[in-house]
Design a protein around this motif. Sequence first.
Motif, PDB file in Angstrom:
ATOM      1  N   HIS A  72      21.232   9.968  -1.553  1.00  0.00           N
ATOM      2  CA  HIS A  72      21.313  10.588  -3.130  1.00  0.00           C
ATOM      3  C   HIS A  72      19.892  11.138  -3.476  1.00  0.00           C
ATOM      4  CE1 HIS A  72      25.107   9.147  -4.244  1.00  0.00           C
ATOM      5  NE2 HIS A  72      24.911   8.248  -3.453  1.00  0.00           N
ATOM      6  N   GLU A  75      19.446  14.905  -5.250  1.00  0.00           N
ATOM      7  CA  GLU A  75      20.647  14.935  -5.715  1.00  0.00           C
ATOM      8  C   GLU A  75      20.647  15.747  -7.176  1.00  0.00           C
ATOM      9  OE1 GLU A  75      24.347  12.667  -5.157  1.00  0.00           O
ATOM     10  OE2 GLU A  75      23.813  12.021  -7.255  1.00  0.00           O
ATOM     11  N   ARG A 100      30.481  11.594 -11.673  1.00  0.00           N
ATOM     12  CA  ARG A 100      30.190  10.465 -10.764  1.00  0.00           C
ATOM     13  C   ARG A 100      30.793   8.862 -11.412  1.00  0.00           C
ATOM     14  NH1 ARG A 100      30.407  10.694  -6.455  1.00  0.00           N
ATOM     15  NH2 ARG A 100      31.695  12.642  -7.143  1.00  0.00           N
ATOM     16  N   ALA A 103      34.397   8.898 -10.356  1.00  0.00           N
ATOM     17  CA  ALA A 103      34.637   8.397  -9.066  1.00  0.00           C
ATOM     18  C   ALA A 103      34.161   6.992  -8.877  1.00  0.00           C
ATOM     19  CB  ALA A 103      33.871   9.475  -8.394  1.00  0.00           C
ATOM     20  N   ARG A 104      33.756   6.470 -10.101  1.00  0.00           N
ATOM     21  CA  ARG A 104      33.329   5.025  -9.788  1.00  0.00           C
ATOM     22  C   ARG A 104      32.212   4.771  -8.592  1.00  0.00           C
ATOM     23  NH1 ARG A 104      36.008   4.798 -13.895  1.00  0.00           N
ATOM     24  NH2 ARG A 104      37.454   3.310 -14.389  1.00  0.00           N
ATOM     25  N   ASP A 105      31.176   5.884  -8.704  1.00  0.00           N
ATOM     26  CA  ASP A 105      30.065   5.834  -7.985  1.00  0.00           C
ATOM     27  C   ASP A 105      29.265   4.656  -8.292  1.00  0.00           C
ATOM     28  OD1 ASP A 105      27.409   6.405  -6.616  1.00  0.00           O
ATOM     29  OD2 ASP A 105      27.784   8.612  -6.988  1.00  0.00           O
ATOM     30  N   ASN A 107      26.071   4.251  -7.772  1.00  0.00           N
ATOM     31  CA  ASN A 107      24.812   4.648  -8.314  1.00  0.00           C
ATOM     32  C   ASN A 107      24.817   4.831  -9.883  1.00  0.00           C
ATOM     33  OD1 ASN A 107      22.710   5.144  -5.994  1.00  0.00           O
ATOM     34  ND2 ASN A 107      24.769   5.943  -5.238  1.00  0.00           N
ATOM     35  N   THR A 108      26.087   4.547 -10.578  1.00  0.00           N
ATOM     36  CA  THR A 108      26.102   4.737 -11.871  1.00  0.00           C
ATOM     37  C   THR A 108      26.291   3.206 -12.370  1.00  0.00           C
ATOM     38  OG1 THR A 108      28.417   4.928 -11.903  1.00  0.00           O
ATOM     39  CG2 THR A 108      27.219   6.957 -11.836  1.00  0.00           C
ATOM     40  N   THR A 111      31.362   0.103 -10.952  1.00  0.00           N
ATOM     41  CA  THR A 111      32.104  -0.502  -9.746  1.00  0.00           C
ATOM     42  C   THR A 111      32.782  -1.850 -10.164  1.00  0.00           C
ATOM     43  OG1 THR A 111      32.127  -0.956  -7.385  1.00  0.00           O
ATOM     44  CG2 THR A 111      30.339  -1.263  -8.778  1.00  0.00           C
TER      45      THR A 111
END
Length: 211
Positions: A72, A75, A100, A103-105, A107-108, A111
């Motif tokens: 990342h 990014e 993001r 997308a359930r990233d 990094n956010t 999750t």
Amino acid sequence: MSPSEPDPGLRTLKKQRTRQTIADTAIALFLDRGFDQVSVAEIAAAAEVSKPTLFRYFGSKEELVLHRFADHLGEAGRVVRDRAAGLTPLDALERHHLDRLAARDPNTGLTDDPEVLAFLRLIYETPSLSAHLRDYVDADTRALAEALDPGGSVAARLVAAQYAAVRQVLAHATWTRLAEGLDIGDVARQAAAELAEAFALLRGGAAAHGF
């Protein structure tokens, strides 16, 4: 290449597998026992490699964990450089962050994977990992500032630093709620609302400089 020489592609694949094995082994041990309670020697033994081999793949104990963020790096800068015509840099960054979240990233911070939540806890609650994570954030901030203004203006550096801080604060707040057991749908809605609020605050100062 003679028949006796190993295929370069196979050598590369073997190195990638060795690196992944070392990292997966280390993280499993850290999650089970805690970062400070596991030595590099124990990781090497569990991964069936020598300590010198381990350090050829990872420069430090912290890198065994934080290498997952390497993909990342830069990014935010790429998002700004590659944004569609008509979008301001902050518009592009906000849309990217919303994507993001959708997308359930991890990094956010959004999750519901128990292992990922535990991984984030490991980082947030281990001082040496949190400190080393700042190195990644600093590198990403510099890349964003350059994308905003290759001339290196103070305004671009300030906006980049503010964005980096916002991203970290929002991710930690989102992870905290999920770690407390709140419903991920409710947390996602709150994360999106807080993102909008954060970017409204950012735009208030950045608009005068065209960001």
